[in-house]
Design an enzyme around this catalytic site. Structure first.
Site, PDB file in Angstrom:
ATOM      1  N   HIS A   1     -24.103  -1.838 -50.115  1.00 36.69           N
ATOM      2  CA  HIS A   1     -24.633  -1.511 -51.437  1.00 36.69           C
ATOM      3  C   HIS A   1     -23.569  -0.831 -52.292  1.00 36.69           C
ATOM      4  O   HIS A   1     -22.540  -0.377 -51.792  1.00 36.69           O
ATOM      5  CB  HIS A   1     -25.870  -0.616 -51.330  1.00 36.69           C
ATOM      6  CG  HIS A   1     -27.109  -1.378 -50.950  1.00 36.69           C
ATOM      7  ND1 HIS A   1     -28.293  -0.750 -50.671  1.00 36.69           N
ATOM      8  CD2 HIS A   1     -27.351  -2.696 -50.798  1.00 36.69           C
ATOM      9  CE1 HIS A   1     -29.214  -1.657 -50.364  1.00 36.69           C
ATOM     10  NE2 HIS A   1     -28.650  -2.842 -50.435  1.00 36.69           N
TER      11      HIS A   1
ATOM     12  N   ASP B   1     -31.279   3.917 -52.919  1.00 32.72           N
ATOM     13  CA  ASP B   1     -31.452   3.750 -51.474  1.00 32.72           C
ATOM     14  C   ASP B   1     -32.061   4.942 -50.753  1.00 32.72           C
ATOM     15  O   ASP B   1     -32.114   4.940 -49.525  1.00 32.72           O
ATOM     16  CB  ASP B   1     -30.092   3.436 -50.831  1.00 32.72           C
ATOM     17  CG  ASP B   1     -29.604   2.049 -51.157  1.00 32.72           C
ATOM     18  OD1 ASP B   1     -30.402   1.220 -51.612  1.00 32.72           O
ATOM     19  OD2 ASP B   1     -28.401   1.791 -50.949  1.00 32.72           O
TER      20      ASP B   1
ATOM     21  N   SER C   1     -30.062  -8.241 -51.227  1.00 32.31           N
ATOM     22  CA  SER C   1     -30.111  -7.021 -52.036  1.00 32.31           C
ATOM     23  C   SER C   1     -28.904  -6.837 -52.948  1.00 32.31           C
ATOM     24  O   SER C   1     -28.964  -6.044 -53.878  1.00 32.31           O
ATOM     25  CB  SER C   1     -30.261  -5.793 -51.133  1.00 32.31           C
ATOM     26  OG  SER C   1     -29.107  -5.609 -50.346  1.00 32.31           O
TER      27      SER C   1
END
Length: 178
Positions: free
Chosen positions: A94, A121, A55
Site C-alpha cells: 500500500h 489501513d 487494493s
C-alpha cells in the site's frame, strides 16, 4: 513416448540416477543463492513479491510482480511500501498517506492506504494499532512486471497445480538425457 522415458529411467545405473538428482539439487540451491543474493543487494528480506489483491489498482493489478529495495533513507508520503503486520503471514502492498515523526526518539509513525480502498489501513493493523513503523516495512517498490506473478497466485489457489508442476520438473530432471 512416456513409456520409453520410464524404460530409460529403469535402465539408468545408480550412478547416473545420483548424478541427475545432484543436478536437480544444484539447480534448486542455485535458485536459493540467487534469492539470498538479491536479498543482500536490495537490503530487503523479500526482494520480490506478488500483488495478491486489487487494493492498489490502477497502480498495480493482481498478479503483478514487484521488485523491492529497502534504502536507508526515511519513508516519504507517496512511497509504495510492502509491510508486514505482526502475527500475519501475508505482506501488504500500500501507499504511504501520512507520516508523523517523533522528534525526541526519532521514531517515524506511518499510515498507509490502498489506492483502490475507501479508507486508510487502520482496520488492517492489529487491534489498537494506529500506525506502522519503519521496522514493519519489508521494502519500497522500485519496479514491477505486469501479471508475471499470476502463476504464483494460481499455485496458491490450486495446490494440486503446485505439486503437479514440481513433480513434472523433478521427473523431467531425472529423465533428461543431457
Amino acid at each position: 513416448m512416456f513409456e520409453e522415458e520410464i524404460r530409460f529411467l529403469r535402465k539408468m545405473s545408480k550412478r547416473q540416477l545420483a548424478q541427475q538428482i545432484l543436478n536437480f539439487l544444484m539447480i534448486v540451491s542455485s535458485a536459493l543463492m540467487v534469492w539470498k543474493g538479491l536479498a543482500l543487494y536490495t537490503n530487503s528480506e523479500s526482494p520480490i513479491v506478488v500483488v495478491l489483491s486489487g487494493s492498489m489498482e490502477p497502480a498495480f493489478y493482481r498478479g503483478d510482480l514487484l521488485f523491492l529495495g529497502l534504502p536507508d533513507e526515511p519513508v516519504r508520503v507517496g512511497d509504495i511500501c510492502v509491510f508486514k503486520i505482526s502475527g500475519r503471514d501475508v505482506p501488504i502492498v500500500h501507499r504511504v498517506i501520512k507520516l508523523h515523526d517523533e522528534r525526541k526518539t526519532g521514531k517515524q509513525y506511518i499510515l498507509t492506504k490502498g489506492d483502490n480502498n475507501q479508507v486508510d489501513d487502520r482496520g488492517l493493523y492489529n487491534p489498537g494499532q494506529q500506525w506502522i513503523h519503519k521496522e514493519d516495512i519489508i521494502g519500497k517498490v522500485k519496479g514491477f512486471l505486469p501479471y508475471v506473478g499470476m502463476i504464483t497466485i494460481l499455485m496458491n489457489d490450486y495446490p494440486q497445480l503446485k505439486y503437479a508442476l514440481i513433480g513434472f520438473l523433478g521427473l523431467y530432471m531425472l529423465i533428461n538425457r543431457e
